[in-house]
Write an enzyme that holds these catalytic residues in place. Structure first.
Site, PDB file in Angstrom:
ATOM      1  N   ASP A 175      26.616  -2.062  33.357  1.00 12.77           N
ATOM      2  CA  ASP A 175      28.001  -1.590  33.426  1.00 12.77           C
ATOM      3  C   ASP A 175      28.517  -1.447  34.844  1.00 12.77           C
ATOM      4  O   ASP A 175      29.729  -1.515  35.075  1.00 12.77           O
ATOM      5  CB  ASP A 175      28.122  -0.245  32.703  1.00 12.77           C
ATOM      6  CG  ASP A 175      27.897  -0.351  31.207  1.00 12.77           C
ATOM      7  OD1 ASP A 175      27.558  -1.449  30.738  1.00 12.77           O
ATOM      8  OD2 ASP A 175      28.041   0.669  30.508  1.00 12.77           O
ATOM      9  N   ILE A 206      35.489   3.507  21.707  1.00 11.63           N
ATOM     10  CA  ILE A 206      34.866   4.833  21.720  1.00 11.63           C
ATOM     11  C   ILE A 206      35.791   5.869  21.087  1.00 11.63           C
ATOM     12  O   ILE A 206      35.365   6.700  20.277  1.00 11.63           O
ATOM     13  CB  ILE A 206      34.497   5.245  23.158  1.00 11.63           C
ATOM     14  CG1 ILE A 206      33.406   4.319  23.715  1.00 11.63           C
ATOM     15  CG2 ILE A 206      34.027   6.697  23.211  1.00 11.63           C
ATOM     16  CD1 ILE A 206      33.061   4.568  25.168  1.00 11.63           C
ATOM     17  N   HIS A 262      26.042 -15.278  -3.548  1.00 11.29           N
ATOM     18  CA  HIS A 262      27.013 -14.659  -4.445  1.00 11.29           C
ATOM     19  C   HIS A 262      26.345 -13.582  -5.288  1.00 11.29           C
ATOM     20  O   HIS A 262      25.218 -13.761  -5.756  1.00 11.29           O
ATOM     21  CB  HIS A 262      27.610 -15.728  -5.362  1.00 11.29           C
ATOM     22  CG  HIS A 262      28.698 -15.203  -6.251  1.00 11.29           C
ATOM     23  ND1 HIS A 262      29.954 -14.891  -5.788  1.00 11.29           N
ATOM     24  CD2 HIS A 262      28.680 -14.907  -7.574  1.00 11.29           C
ATOM     25  CE1 HIS A 262      30.697 -14.459  -6.789  1.00 11.29           C
ATOM     26  NE2 HIS A 262      29.926 -14.446  -7.883  1.00 11.29           N
ATOM     27  N   GLY A 285      42.460   4.675  23.223  1.00  9.79           N
ATOM     28  CA  GLY A 285      42.675   3.632  22.226  1.00  9.79           C
ATOM     29  C   GLY A 285      41.619   2.552  22.235  1.00  9.79           C
ATOM     30  O   GLY A 285      41.796   1.495  21.635  1.00  9.79           O
ATOM     31  N   CYS A 317      23.036   4.287  26.295  1.00 12.95           N
ATOM     32  CA  CYS A 317      22.898   3.844  24.906  1.00 12.95           C
ATOM     33  C   CYS A 317      21.950   4.735  24.117  1.00 12.95           C
ATOM     34  O   CYS A 317      22.286   5.215  23.040  1.00 12.95           O
ATOM     35  CB  CYS A 317      22.412   2.396  24.872  1.00 12.95           C
ATOM     36  SG  CYS A 317      22.172   1.755  23.206  1.00 12.95           S
ATOM     37  N   LYS A 333      25.431   7.974  18.568  1.00 14.13           N
ATOM     38  CA  LYS A 333      26.730   7.706  17.947  1.00 14.13           C
ATOM     39  C   LYS A 333      26.542   7.057  16.580  1.00 14.13           C
ATOM     40  O   LYS A 333      27.206   7.432  15.600  1.00 14.13           O
ATOM     41  CB  LYS A 333      27.549   6.786  18.845  1.00 14.13           C
ATOM     42  CG  LYS A 333      28.895   6.366  18.245  1.00 14.13           C
ATOM     43  CD  LYS A 333      29.448   5.135  18.925  1.00 14.13           C
ATOM     44  CE  LYS A 333      28.627   3.901  18.594  1.00 14.13           C
ATOM     45  NZ  LYS A 333      29.129   2.684  19.280  1.00 14.13           N
ATOM     46  N   GLY A 366      19.641  -2.195  31.249  1.00 10.87           N
ATOM     47  CA  GLY A 366      19.409  -3.304  32.165  1.00 10.87           C
ATOM     48  C   GLY A 366      18.269  -3.046  33.110  1.00 10.87           C
ATOM     49  O   GLY A 366      17.435  -3.925  33.367  1.00 10.87           O
ATOM     50  N   ARG A 419      48.449   5.957  24.312  1.00  9.43           N
ATOM     51  CA  ARG A 419      49.685   5.725  25.061  1.00  9.43           C
ATOM     52  C   ARG A 419      50.362   4.402  24.726  1.00  9.43           C
ATOM     53  O   ARG A 419      51.545   4.200  25.011  1.00  9.43           O
ATOM     54  CB  ARG A 419      49.405   5.766  26.555  1.00  9.43           C
ATOM     55  CG  ARG A 419      48.443   4.676  27.022  1.00  9.43           C
ATOM     56  CD  ARG A 419      48.107   4.820  28.487  1.00  9.43           C
ATOM     57  NE  ARG A 419      47.167   3.788  28.931  1.00  9.43           N
ATOM     58  CZ  ARG A 419      46.683   3.692  30.157  1.00  9.43           C
ATOM     59  NH1 ARG A 419      47.044   4.591  31.069  1.00  9.43           N
ATOM     60  NH2 ARG A 419      45.846   2.727  30.475  1.00  9.43           N
TER      61      ARG A 419
END
Length: 495
Positions: free
Chosen positions: A355, A230, A488, A227, A88, A96, A52, A250
């Site tokens: 963020d 990431i 297709h 969960g 990022c 990543k 940003g 959890r």
């Protein structure tokens, strides 16, 4: 239910982007911005050179503003991990995704015999070599951002730590140890977020999504706690690279906030096609370091799991520390800065994007926020942010691509909805007889026929949904989806 993809709209999107105006072509006379205030006055000082902040700086400079951007370190790695380009580029999306690519080769090779290739094996993964290549790529990107993205735009880059000294001054602790004060008409806070660790005994022995990119060796056993996307992405990455992975969450089901069908489908696929030990309703309460350097994770119910590394992927918080926002009277909420639709804080001339604002923590969203802010402040435009119909992807296997409302959200907002789903085994996996399935879902506002949600779990879902997102953003109807001729054979033709 079979629907058709947006071939024509995808083609239009690709060609239209080629004719987009360049920011450097939109310059305003400098006399209208900064010359009257003297050479020592900036039009905009940006704290944080992430997505940003960089975008806002570049666009503002392109409009003729005098801009400086401040970042704690210019090249990636400890202690800050992030650098120019933000999370990022340095310790997020880019490295990543490179790890995601690397982790998928074993499954590709595993299907080779089904296509007639005999004797194909995975070989062995060289962690050191991969990290060497990864670091070289991030070095290259750091250089690109400094010399080309910001340098060519005329943005002054300052290595140091910025903090407010009132609303029109920013103090910078330079890397040399000296302090410099910048006078400015406007301040943009774009410092991003930082991984959060739960406060449990032994948390200091764990790593986060920062440190994993700089581990000296690949752990043979890893516990991933969390969960969110990431946690799931790194669990699958490490599993694909050959690490024995235990995933502890959890709650009853991961990916809270995503469409329920997508969450359940990914759970089923991970249980069927990975070696990850998925443990729901499991909460670590202590991490114990053993004499041999290994770790033991102790859960609420007293179970113990031994491993070599524990990755805490338990959320992120805003990096508010040492910004001295109180000197300007900037309000905060928790670890974040509340802003309005123009990214304005409660103080005139002080803005925040990305963020740190706790809106949607995605790189393209931060880019949009920064770009629109610069256009509004210096380009003579009225560009509030727009957070509706933002596409995103979870880079698991299968990938989950999504745009628009989940079924639960759509039912609450639109009341009367139609839902279309299909589950199938794509050709690539059905031929070698792999038990890997795709799941597609379209949600429609029954009163207008507008498609308000598309959720896809399949190979390459991110690439697929990016194109579909254009149609959804434009307000395409279910009838228009159906009228579009499919390509297709592809999985995308199911849309």
């Amino acid at each position: 239910m079979k629907l058709a993809p947006l071939t024509s709209l995808l083609t239009f999107a690709a060609s239209a982007s080629s004719f987009a105006p360049r920011a450097g072509m939109l310059r305003r006379p400098l006399s209208t911005l900064n010359m009257a205030d003297g050479d020592d006055m900036y039009d905009l000082v940006v704290i944080g050179a992430g997505s940003g902040g960089v975008r806002a700086s570049r666009i503002a400079s392109g409009h003729g503003a005098k801009v400086a951007i401040i970042e704690g370190q210019l090249n990636h790695g400890p202690p800050n991990f992030s650098a120019v380009g933000g999370t990022c580029v340095n310790v997020g999306c880019v490295p990543k995704k490179l790890m995601v690519f690397a982790s998928r080769y074993p499954s590709e090779i595993g299907e080779a015999s089904g296509y007639g290739w005999q004797g194909a094996t995975e070989g062995s993964f060289d962690w050191d070599k991969f990290m060497e290549y990864k670091n070289a790529e991030i070095d290259r990107l750091n250089n690109v951002y400094q010399k080309f993205v910001l340098g060519n735009a005329g943005v002054e880059i300052i290595e140091g730590y910025g903090s407010l000294n009132g609303k029109n001054q920013v103090d910078v602790k330079l890397s040399s140890g000296e302090t410099k004060t910048l006078k400015t008409k406007n301040v943009l806070v774009a410092v991003g977020g930082w991984p959060f660790k739960p406060n449990i005994p032994g948390a200091e022995y764990t790593i986060t999504s920062n440190e994993i990119f700089y581990l000296k060796e690949q752990p043979k056993r890893m516990v991933v706690v969390g969960g969110g996307f990431i946690a799931l992405e790194f669990a699958q990455i490490m599993d694909g690279l050959g690490t024995d992975v235990t995933l502890m969450y959890r709650g009853d089901l991961f990916l809270r906030g995503f469409d329920q069908d997508m969450r359940e489908h990914l759970r089923d696929e991970m249980e069927r096609n990975t070696g990850i030990d998925i443990q729901f309703n499991t909460n670590p309460t202590e991490i114990r370091k053993n004499d041999d350097g290994s770790l033991t994770v102790i859960t609420e119910d007293g179970k113990e799991v031994e491993c070599d590394q524990v990755l805490m992927a338990t959320g992120r918080k805003g990096k508010l520390d040492n910004l001295n926002l109180e000197s300007a009277g900037v309000e905060t909420k928790g670890s974040f800065i509340p802003v309005d639709e123009y990214s304005r804080t409660n103080v005139d001339g002080v803005y925040a994007v990305g963020d740190i604002t706790d809106r949607i923590a995605l790189t393209p969203v931060a880019l949009m926020e920064g770009h629109r802010l610069a256009d509004t402040l210096f380009g003579g435009m009225d560009r509030p942010v727009d957070h509706e119909y933002v596409a995103s992807t979870v880079f698991t296997s299968p990938e989950i691509g999504t745009v628009g409302y989940t079924e639960a959200e759509a039912a609450e907002k639109f009341k009367d909805i139609d839902v279309y789903t299909t589950r199938f085994r794509p050709m690539k996996h059905s031929f070698p007889k792999s038990e890997s399935y795709s799941f597609f879902k379209i949600i429609v506002d029954a009163n207008t026929d507008r498609v308000v949600g598309v959720h896809v779990a399949t190979d390459g879902a991110g690439e697929m949904v990016q194109g579909v997102a254009i149609a959804v953003k434009m307000g395409a109807t279910k009838a228009q989806f159906d009228e579009t001729i499919g390509i297709h054979p592809t999985s995308a033709e199911e849309l």
